[in-house]
Design a protein around this motif. Sequence first.
Motif, PDB file in Angstrom:
ATOM      1  N   LYS A 221       0.841  -1.203   0.000  1.00 16.63           N
ATOM      2  CA  LYS A 221       0.000   0.000   0.000  1.00 16.63           C
ATOM      3  C   LYS A 221       0.875   1.251   0.000  1.00 16.63           C
ATOM      4  O   LYS A 221       0.592   2.231  -0.683  1.00 16.63           O
ATOM      5  N   LEU A 224       2.440   1.798  -3.434  1.00 16.17           N
ATOM      6  CA  LEU A 224       1.458   2.327  -4.386  1.00 16.17           C
ATOM      7  C   LEU A 224       1.066   3.755  -4.054  1.00 16.17           C
ATOM      8  O   LEU A 224       0.939   4.595  -4.943  1.00 16.17           O
TER       9      LEU A 224
ATOM     10  N   GLU B  44      -8.409  -1.934  -0.885  1.00 16.77           N
ATOM     11  CA  GLU B  44      -7.835  -0.595  -1.094  1.00 16.77           C
ATOM     12  C   GLU B  44      -6.643  -0.661  -2.064  1.00 16.77           C
ATOM     13  O   GLU B  44      -6.514   0.182  -2.950  1.00 16.77           O
ATOM     14  N   VAL B  45      -5.809  -1.700  -1.882  1.00 16.83           N
ATOM     15  CA  VAL B  45      -4.653  -1.873  -2.765  1.00 16.83           C
ATOM     16  C   VAL B  45      -5.121  -2.137  -4.194  1.00 16.83           C
ATOM     17  O   VAL B  45      -4.585  -1.566  -5.150  1.00 16.83           O
ATOM     18  N   LEU B  48      -6.209   1.084  -5.688  1.00 17.87           N
ATOM     19  CA  LEU B  48      -5.053   1.931  -6.032  1.00 17.87           C
ATOM     20  C   LEU B  48      -4.417   1.489  -7.344  1.00 17.87           C
ATOM     21  O   LEU B  48      -4.061   2.306  -8.195  1.00 17.87           O
ATOM     22  N   ILE B  49      -4.291   0.166  -7.515  1.00 12.53           N
ATOM     23  CA  ILE B  49      -3.698  -0.376  -8.743  1.00 12.53           C
ATOM     24  C   ILE B  49      -4.569  -0.029  -9.944  1.00 12.53           C
ATOM     25  O   ILE B  49      -4.077   0.382 -10.996  1.00 12.53           O
ATOM     26  N   ARG B  51      -6.683   2.452 -10.237  1.00 14.26           N
ATOM     27  CA  ARG B  51      -6.614   3.895 -10.512  1.00 14.26           C
ATOM     28  C   ARG B  51      -5.306   4.242 -11.240  1.00 14.26           C
ATOM     29  O   ARG B  51      -5.269   5.024 -12.165  1.00 14.26           O
ATOM     30  N   ARG B  52      -4.216   3.600 -10.795  1.00 18.16           N
ATOM     31  CA  ARG B  52      -2.912   3.855 -11.411  1.00 18.16           C
ATOM     32  C   ARG B  52      -2.914   3.420 -12.881  1.00 18.16           C
ATOM     33  O   ARG B  52      -2.408   4.102 -13.753  1.00 18.16           O
TER      34      ARG B  52
END
Lengths: 243, 70
Positions: A221, A224, B44-45, B48-49, B51-52
Amino acid sequence: MFARGLKSLSIASVVLIVGAFALVFFYAPNDADQGFVQKIFYLHVPLAIVALCGFVAGGVFGIQFLRTGDRSHDLRSYVAIHISLILAVGALITGSIWAKASWGHWWVWDEPTLVSFLIVFLLYACYQPLRFAIEDPGRQARTAAVFSITAGAFVPLNFLAVRLAESFTHPRVLSATGGSMPGEMRLTFLVSLAGMAVMFVTLWKYELTSKQASMRLRALKRRLADEDDRWVPAGRSAAPQEL
Amino acid sequence: MPALPLDDAGPYVAAAYLVFLALILIYVAIMASKLVRIARDLDEVAELIERRDETRSGAADESAEQPVPR
């Protein structure tokens, strides 16, 4: 790293604990002196023995951490002491219930075995607040290792001192003088002890695996979130935060 | 003290074994709540991935639309 053998250990601990309880209530005879209430012995004594061994194991992992600097040993030590504390609470409560049933008092302050166990428990109850008080992870791990080694060395010394002291009411288990048990009782006790020991190792590995998973996830996390500059650092914790 | 009769000893024995069971159940419940937190972090991770990846593909599209200088 820690999850290997967890499934078979879980099955073994369930089989051993259920088997031990079945032996306690359907195989082991009632004690001639104490009667049915002596069945608490098969729970209370293994809880106390495994808790004390867990405290010593915490000290051994503390030595390994100081020798190698490997943070996984700090985590092993932390989890061993954490689970031992839970088992020690169990040993204290079940011991108190047994004391009330057979001596008529919840606690006897002039009995060395009881008071020494309470001292060991209170000593280890300081472990987590000590860790929490230190913010720097490196210093936290080193100080906790020194504490676990010192307190771990105190456990067998304490045990020896109690053995040498004159006992007033608390019986001695598996000793040459007062602990000789009939075969059925001995077998039941040994199965209970094995069950408790295997359960300790299972819970230890279970918690290690959980902590390792959350550490890896936190690291991922952070990596990222660093790209978005959105990383919020984790707050202070008594548990090790990274390996 | 003389041995307690079965009727009197039973509740003490039951209480001791229930304490053990309760301790294990509380421990497992706390570990389960931590597992839920891990699952939430995992979501959440994953977000994030995602979105990236979207940001990167958006940037790639923009650079592809720009005219090539002659």
